[in-house]
Enzyme design. Structure first.
Site, mmCIF file in Angstrom:
data_model
loop_
_atom_site.group_PDB
_atom_site.id
_atom_site.type_symbol
_atom_site.label_atom_id
_atom_site.label_comp_id
_atom_site.label_asym_id
_atom_site.label_seq_id
_atom_site.Cartn_x
_atom_site.Cartn_y
_atom_site.Cartn_z
ATOM 1 N N VAL A 9 -2.715 -9.274 2.457
ATOM 2 C CA VAL A 9 -1.642 -10.194 2.872
ATOM 3 C C VAL A 9 -0.444 -9.332 3.245
ATOM 4 O O VAL A 9 -0.109 -8.377 2.540
ATOM 5 C CB VAL A 9 -1.294 -11.176 1.735
ATOM 6 C CG1 VAL A 9 -0.158 -12.104 2.143
ATOM 7 C CG2 VAL A 9 -2.528 -11.990 1.360
ATOM 8 N N HIS B 60 -1.384 -11.379 -4.479
ATOM 9 C CA HIS B 60 -2.076 -11.885 -5.676
ATOM 10 C C HIS B 60 -2.305 -13.396 -5.549
ATOM 11 O O HIS B 60 -3.341 -13.916 -5.958
ATOM 12 C CB HIS B 60 -1.232 -11.639 -6.932
ATOM 13 C CG HIS B 60 -0.985 -10.192 -7.220
ATOM 14 N ND1 HIS B 60 0.268 -9.634 -7.192
ATOM 15 C CD2 HIS B 60 -1.828 -9.197 -7.552
ATOM 16 C CE1 HIS B 60 0.179 -8.354 -7.498
ATOM 17 N NE2 HIS B 60 -1.072 -8.058 -7.716
ATOM 18 N N SER C 6 3.354 -4.566 -5.180
ATOM 19 C CA SER C 6 4.402 -4.638 -6.202
ATOM 20 C C SER C 6 5.362 -3.460 -6.059
ATOM 21 O O SER C 6 6.502 -3.515 -6.508
ATOM 22 C CB SER C 6 3.783 -4.617 -7.602
ATOM 23 O OG SER C 6 2.827 -5.640 -7.693
#
Ligand code: PAF
Length: 281
Positions: free
Chosen positions: A176, A37, A186
């Site tokens: 990433v 993020h 998450s």
């Protein structure tokens, strides 16, 4: 940074910014923010005058037996990270604010949502397109930032924006990864240490597949078979799907040609992880 919970306030702040000629960038998330993020937020910050982040764990994109209740909610930490990345507005609506009593309207993108995660998670993309459609109407950004890790989601949302004439440019940013190659998510935090170690096999297998394509292997079944056997040899992961699909239409390909996504979803215990790479022939 302002934390905004009401749709009306969010709309008012953006229309003020737009009246003074500001370009608005938007990163929609479900929170529990990580470096994936962060990279979207940095690009959004760099390329726009007003950087808006939304945090909303959207109940409409979780199936009945999925992890909506246990999905990590970390507003305090997310706020710290957002401040550090110089976000201007963090939009955190409640479920009631987004879906008041009597809510009836949905957006559905056909065909492209029938394969990969759409097949394993019926109704998931209807929930994603509905909430992102609403968020685009509320935030009215000039640019929307999405991650390549959710390749099907990005392709579906691009198509939705095009088909429904949302006046927004969609930027899809690279995945990433952790040092061992595991794509940031998450959901990685659900994994106990052993499964977390094993999960690095996903990217090793995808890289090997890319080498196979570079060496001239064009058979989707052959590529998927190679990935399947590597995951089987090196982990206890249970495969949900491994597929080669056209990068724009998300339709399965028998032979790899043009811009192709090699995508997979694999269960480690109760955690389902997804990853993909793009190859071009
Ligand atoms: O990728 C996500 O986090 C979600 O699917 C999104 C795009 C924020 C919609 O709820």
């Amino acid at each position: 940074m302002r934390v905004v919970r009401s749709i009306r306030t969010m709309q008012r702040l953006v229309s003020q910014a737009k009246r003074s000629g500001k370009r608005v960038g938007f990163v929609p998330t479900m929170g529990a923010l990580h470096d994936g993020h962060r990279s979207l937020l940095r690009r959004c910050r760099r390329e726009n005058d007003l950087a808006v982040l939304s945090i909303f764990v959207n109940p409409k994109q979780f199936g009945l037996r999925e992890d909506f209740a246990k999905y990590p909610r970390r507003e305090h930490d997310d706020k710290k990270l957002a401040k550090k990345e110089k976000v201007d507005i963090m939009f955190v609506p409640s479920v009631k604010e987004m879906y008041p009593e009597g809510y009836l309207t949905y957006i559905e993108v056909e065909k492209m949502t029938q394969f990969l995660c759409g097949r394993s998670r019926p109704g998931h993309f209807k929930g994603v397109t509905t909430v992102v459609g609403k968020l685009l109407n509320i935030v009215t950004p000039d640019v929307l930032y999405l991650g390549q890790k959710d390749a099907q989601q990005a392709a579906v949302l691009k198509r939705m924006a095009r088909d429904l004439n949302f006046p927004v440019a969609v930027r899809v940013c690279p995945t990433v990864r952790e040092a061992d190659g595991l794509a940031m998510s998450s959901r990685n935090q659900y994994l106990p240490a052993g499964q977390r170690r094993e999960a690095a096999v996903l990217y090793r297998a995808l890289r090997e597949a890319r080498q196979g394509v570079a060496a001239g292997n064009r058979s989707s079944a052959g590529i998927a078979g190679g990935i399947r056997s590597r995951i089987g040899r090196e982990s206890s992961g249970r495969i949900d799907y491994i597929e080669c699909v056209d990068a724009d239409t998300i339709l399965p390909l028998k032979r790899i040609q043009g811009k192709t996504i090699i995508a997979l979803a694999v269960w480690f215990g109760k955690t389902r992880l997804i990853d993909n790479i793009i190859v071009r022939t």
